[in-house]
Design an enzyme around this catalytic site. Sequence first.
Site, short mmCIF file in Angstrom:
data_model
loop_
_atom_site.label_atom_id
_atom_site.label_comp_id
_atom_site.label_asym_id
_atom_site.label_seq_id
_atom_site.Cartn_x
_atom_site.Cartn_y
_atom_site.Cartn_z
N ASN A 178 -26.82 26.24 23.66
CA ASN A 178 -25.83 25.45 24.40
C ASN A 178 -24.40 25.95 24.22
O ASN A 178 -23.48 25.42 24.81
CB ASN A 178 -25.91 23.98 23.98
N THR A 196 6.73 -3.23 -6.90
CA THR A 196 6.08 -4.12 -5.93
C THR A 196 7.06 -5.08 -5.24
O THR A 196 6.86 -5.44 -4.07
CB THR A 196 4.93 -4.91 -6.60
N ARG A 246 -27.44 13.48 15.71
CA ARG A 246 -26.01 13.20 15.56
C ARG A 246 -25.28 13.19 16.90
O ARG A 246 -25.83 13.62 17.91
CB ARG A 246 -25.37 14.22 14.62
N ARG A 298 -3.02 6.87 -11.32
CA ARG A 298 -4.16 6.81 -12.23
C ARG A 298 -5.48 7.23 -11.55
O ARG A 298 -6.48 7.47 -12.21
CB ARG A 298 -4.28 5.39 -12.81
N ASN A 314 -7.49 0.80 -10.06
CA ASN A 314 -6.43 1.72 -10.44
C ASN A 314 -6.95 3.10 -10.81
O ASN A 314 -6.20 4.07 -10.82
CB ASN A 314 -5.63 1.16 -11.62
N ALA A 327 0.83 -1.21 0.00
CA ALA A 327 0.00 0.00 0.00
C ALA A 327 0.86 1.26 0.00
O ALA A 327 0.49 2.29 0.56
CB ALA A 327 -0.91 0.00 1.22
C1 UD1 Z 1 0.10 -5.22 -10.40
C2 UD1 Z 1 0.95 -6.35 -11.01
C3 UD1 Z 1 0.20 -6.95 -12.19
C4 UD1 Z 1 -1.18 -7.40 -11.78
C5 UD1 Z 1 -1.95 -6.27 -11.10
C6 UD1 Z 1 -3.24 -6.79 -10.48
C7 UD1 Z 1 3.27 -5.70 -10.65
C8 UD1 Z 1 4.50 -5.16 -11.26
N1 UD1 Z 1 2.22 -5.83 -11.44
O1 UD1 Z 1 0.01 -4.18 -11.38
O2 UD1 Z 1 0.94 -8.04 -12.73
O3 UD1 Z 1 -1.88 -7.86 -12.90
O4 UD1 Z 1 -1.18 -5.70 -10.03
O5 UD1 Z 1 -4.03 -5.76 -9.97
O6 UD1 Z 1 3.28 -6.03 -9.48
N2 UD1 Z 1 2.91 -0.60 -4.58
C9 UD1 Z 1 3.82 -0.36 -3.56
N3 UD1 Z 1 5.05 0.10 -3.89
C10 UD1 Z 1 5.45 0.32 -5.17
C11 UD1 Z 1 4.52 0.06 -6.19
C12 UD1 Z 1 3.27 -0.41 -5.87
O7 UD1 Z 1 3.51 -0.54 -2.39
O8 UD1 Z 1 6.60 0.73 -5.36
C13 UD1 Z 1 1.59 -1.11 -4.21
C14 UD1 Z 1 0.46 -0.17 -4.62
O9 UD1 Z 1 0.15 0.72 -3.56
C15 UD1 Z 1 -0.69 -1.11 -4.93
C16 UD1 Z 1 0.01 -2.41 -5.32
O10 UD1 Z 1 1.35 -2.31 -4.90
O11 UD1 Z 1 -1.49 -1.36 -3.81
C17 UD1 Z 1 -0.04 -2.68 -6.81
O12 UD1 Z 1 0.51 -1.58 -7.50
P1 UD1 Z 1 -0.12 -1.05 -8.85
O13 UD1 Z 1 0.68 0.10 -9.31
O14 UD1 Z 1 -1.58 -0.89 -8.72
O15 UD1 Z 1 0.21 -2.31 -9.80
P2 UD1 Z 1 -0.56 -2.71 -11.11
O16 UD1 Z 1 -0.10 -1.86 -12.23
O17 UD1 Z 1 -2.01 -2.75 -10.86
MG MG Z 2 -3.23 -2.07 -9.32
#
Ligand code: UD1
Ligand code: MG
Length: 466
Positions: free
Chosen positions: A390, A79, A337, A14, A232, A8
């Site tokens: 109040n 990732t 509330r 995007r 995304n 995360a």
């Molecule tokens: C990723 C996968 C892709 C898969 C898709 C599914 C990779 C390279 N690709 O792509 O194969 O089909 O998810 O949804 O993993 N994040 C970090 N640090 C970073 C980059 C990302 O913590 O440096 C976290 C993001 O916050 C996110 C998750 O990793 O929660 C996935 O990142 P995102 O950029 O959404 O990857 P996708 O392009 O969707």
């Molecule tokens: Mg993603």
Amino acid sequence: MRSAVILAAGKGTRMQSAKPKVLHEILGKSMILHVVQTLKDAKIQKIVVILGHESELVKENLANEKHIEFAYQHEQLGTADALKQAKSNLGHISGSTIVVCGDTPLLTRKTITEIFEQHEKQEQVDGCACTVLTGELEDASGYGRIIRNVNHEIIGIIEEKDATSDEKLVKEFNSGVYCLSNAHLFENLEKITNNNTQSEYYLPDIIKILKIQKKAVARYIIKDNAEIIGVNDRVALSDVTTILRHKINHGWQLQGVTMHNPETIFIGRDVIIAKDVIIETNVKILGNTRIASDTIIGMNSEINNCTIAENVIIKQSVISDSIIGAHTTVGPFAHLRQQCEIGKHTRIGNFVEFKNTRFADYSASAHLTYLGDAEIGHHVNIGCGTITANYNGVSKSKTIIGNSVFIGSNSNLIAPITIHNGAFIGAGSTLMQDIPENAFAMTRGPEILKEGYATILKQKYADAKK
Ligand code: UD1
Ligand code: MG
């Protein structure tokens, strides 16, 4: 031991948002909280969240979640690099780890449990080091594609941006969820390079590395692709909301809840609704709300974190963080509330606002009233237009009204003030001092009456205008 890592740290470019992607909400709950809750439901013993972009905001959103650990990725290099940051949390622990993305909020407890079970079994059979959760789509655009050799074995994952036109035709895609044996994890993450179009360290590349080491890799194929939608952008955010909304509404309908127009009804995943509740059009019910049987939530109402007893009727009202007793009617157009506690058989009518107020059984406030920081006894009648003053611009004070009190219309009760049991307040009063039991109190200017003077006055104004 079963562990989990939630990625995360990314910004979520995007999403086109100032807010980190994982904090965008689905039915009143951030995406990351959905993921954490599902992992906890699946009884994962250790959960590590990788924070990076706006880490403090994400951490704050998770502040009430016990038993989760945090690790930090200072630069968003991909990732694989993100997962590496969990080494000090998991490097010394045996068992396997599920890696999930913070942007995949529909993943279910059942799938998480089944992927662990399959992986642990397969590990015993052939030393399987990684089980990747995959799906199949006619057009898997946007996802990494699963690449297989002639023997149909998975040999790698290719990202959309690096794929050839042939690879883009592959229907099987990577969900971004993997179950990995800890024993082979962290040393292999070190081997991943960033030699790709995005110059990122891709976690999916771990499969290529495991295959070079002749380790077995398996897949768990998802039955329902909706579960693994990675959010995304805002289009996917609304798609996911629609899917979850439909699933939740459908579930409650089958449990005996009537919904007049389910496409317009938003119910959070923690809400609990009893049988024979009726929910009308355009209603939002979120947070930890409980609704008992035979209650009607009328159209255009918004209920958040409330406990509502049986046989209550709510019409076009907004209620948050409050308790409503049985057989009470609220609205139309009421706003309750901040920890209101409303008794049984009470009546709260149109244009009434209560804030932090206790309102005991059989009392009524039927029109145009504000009660803030107040305690009202039972069988009290609050006349139309009553206001508790109040707030003095600096601090808030309390209004206490005993049992069987009658407050005449258009009264201003300047807090702190106590009106004891049985008192009667004449309409139009502004009160500043406590009123004893069974007393009558009234403040009012002298009433002036001049026979026939209206005609004279009207003529006077008409002449002045000429
Ligand atoms: C990723 C996968 C892709 C898969 C898709 C599914 C990779 C390279 N690709 O792509 O194969 O089909 O998810 O949804 O993993 N994040 C970090 N640090 C970073 C980059 C990302 O913590 O440096 C976290 C993001 O916050 C996110 C998750 O990793 O929660 C996935 O990142 P995102 O950029 O959404 O990857 P996708 O392009 O969707
Ligand atoms: Mg993603």
